[in-house]
Design a protein around this motif. Structure first.
Motif, PDB file in Angstrom:
ATOM      1  N   LEU A  86     -11.239   7.623  -9.032  1.00 34.48           N
ATOM      2  CA  LEU A  86     -11.592   6.750  -7.911  1.00 34.48           C
ATOM      3  C   LEU A  86     -10.889   5.409  -8.063  1.00 34.48           C
ATOM      4  O   LEU A  86     -10.929   4.804  -9.135  1.00 34.48           O
ATOM      5  CB  LEU A  86     -13.109   6.524  -7.869  1.00 34.48           C
ATOM      6  CG  LEU A  86     -13.985   7.777  -7.806  1.00 34.48           C
ATOM      7  CD1 LEU A  86     -15.463   7.376  -7.849  1.00 34.48           C
ATOM      8  CD2 LEU A  86     -13.694   8.598  -6.562  1.00 34.48           C
ATOM      9  N   PHE A  87     -10.281   4.947  -6.967  1.00 33.81           N
ATOM     10  CA  PHE A  87      -9.494   3.717  -6.989  1.00 33.81           C
ATOM     11  C   PHE A  87      -9.955   2.791  -5.864  1.00 33.81           C
ATOM     12  O   PHE A  87      -9.999   3.193  -4.709  1.00 33.81           O
ATOM     13  CB  PHE A  87      -8.007   4.025  -6.812  1.00 33.81           C
ATOM     14  CG  PHE A  87      -7.466   4.919  -7.892  1.00 33.81           C
ATOM     15  CD1 PHE A  87      -6.882   4.372  -9.016  1.00 33.81           C
ATOM     16  CD2 PHE A  87      -7.571   6.299  -7.788  1.00 33.81           C
ATOM     17  CE1 PHE A  87      -6.395   5.193 -10.026  1.00 33.81           C
ATOM     18  CE2 PHE A  87      -7.086   7.126  -8.793  1.00 33.81           C
ATOM     19  CZ  PHE A  87      -6.496   6.568  -9.915  1.00 33.81           C
ATOM     20  N   PHE A  88     -10.299   1.565  -6.230  1.00 31.17           N
ATOM     21  CA  PHE A  88     -10.664   0.532  -5.271  1.00 31.17           C
ATOM     22  C   PHE A  88      -9.604  -0.555  -5.364  1.00 31.17           C
ATOM     23  O   PHE A  88      -9.569  -1.297  -6.340  1.00 31.17           O
ATOM     24  CB  PHE A  88     -12.032  -0.059  -5.609  1.00 31.17           C
ATOM     25  CG  PHE A  88     -13.158   0.923  -5.518  1.00 31.17           C
ATOM     26  CD1 PHE A  88     -13.878   1.052  -4.350  1.00 31.17           C
ATOM     27  CD2 PHE A  88     -13.490   1.720  -6.607  1.00 31.17           C
ATOM     28  CE1 PHE A  88     -14.924   1.958  -4.257  1.00 31.17           C
ATOM     29  CE2 PHE A  88     -14.534   2.622  -6.527  1.00 31.17           C
ATOM     30  CZ  PHE A  88     -15.250   2.748  -5.353  1.00 31.17           C
ATOM     31  N   LEU A  89      -8.729  -0.656  -4.384  1.00 41.06           N
ATOM     32  CA  LEU A  89      -7.660  -1.648  -4.373  1.00 41.06           C
ATOM     33  C   LEU A  89      -8.129  -2.879  -3.611  1.00 41.06           C
ATOM     34  O   LEU A  89      -8.682  -2.761  -2.509  1.00 41.06           O
ATOM     35  CB  LEU A  89      -6.412  -1.074  -3.694  1.00 41.06           C
ATOM     36  CG  LEU A  89      -5.256  -2.036  -3.469  1.00 41.06           C
ATOM     37  CD1 LEU A  89      -4.628  -2.421  -4.806  1.00 41.06           C
ATOM     38  CD2 LEU A  89      -4.229  -1.419  -2.536  1.00 41.06           C
ATOM     39  N   VAL A  90      -7.918  -4.056  -4.202  1.00 45.04           N
ATOM     40  CA  VAL A  90      -8.281  -5.319  -3.548  1.00 45.04           C
ATOM     41  C   VAL A  90      -7.082  -6.255  -3.637  1.00 45.04           C
ATOM     42  O   VAL A  90      -6.546  -6.488  -4.724  1.00 45.04           O
ATOM     43  CB  VAL A  90      -9.506  -5.980  -4.218  1.00 45.04           C
ATOM     44  CG1 VAL A  90      -9.834  -7.307  -3.536  1.00 45.04           C
ATOM     45  CG2 VAL A  90     -10.709  -5.048  -4.201  1.00 45.04           C
TER      46      VAL A  90
END
Length: 113
Positions: free
Chosen positions: A54-58
């Motif tokens: 799971l990847f959360f890019l900000v």
């Protein structure tokens, strides 16, 4: 390039198959985020040594640092939730993923279910 430079400082792969790559970009006007899920393990050099799914890019301009930090805090809080990661990994449709993310967004910062 900014994301890769940030990863060189230290992996944003944290624990439990989650990574939160993030960086400041002068070229963006406001804070932006994206979510991605991989069906196959990704070696993201996570601090716990586990594969990442799971990847959360900000990303945000330097002028929006407070909102940037709030977004990172919100994600960090959500991933500590008992079922959040499990629900995201098990979701069968984009709608299920969206609903899970929306529920996390609506939770007050600091509360974990």
């Amino acid at each position: 390039d900014a994301i890769m430079a940030r990863e060189e400082v230290g992996s944003t792969g944290i624990h439990g198959g989650v990574a939160i790559p993030h960086a400041h970009f002068k070229s963006v006007k406001d804070i932006r985020g994206a979510f991605g899920r991989s069906a196959h393990p990704v070696d993201f050099r996570a601090v716990d040594g586990e594969a990442t799914y799971l990847f959360f890019l900000v990303v945000a301009p330097p002028s929006k640092n407070e909102a940037y930090l709030q977004a990172l805090n919100k994600i960090s809080t959500a991933i500590r939730g008992a079922h959040f990661i499990k629900f995201l990994r098990a979701a069968k449709t984009a709608k299920e993923i969206e609903e899970t993310l929306r529920e996390a967004e609506e939770m007050p910062t600091g509360l974990v279910r």
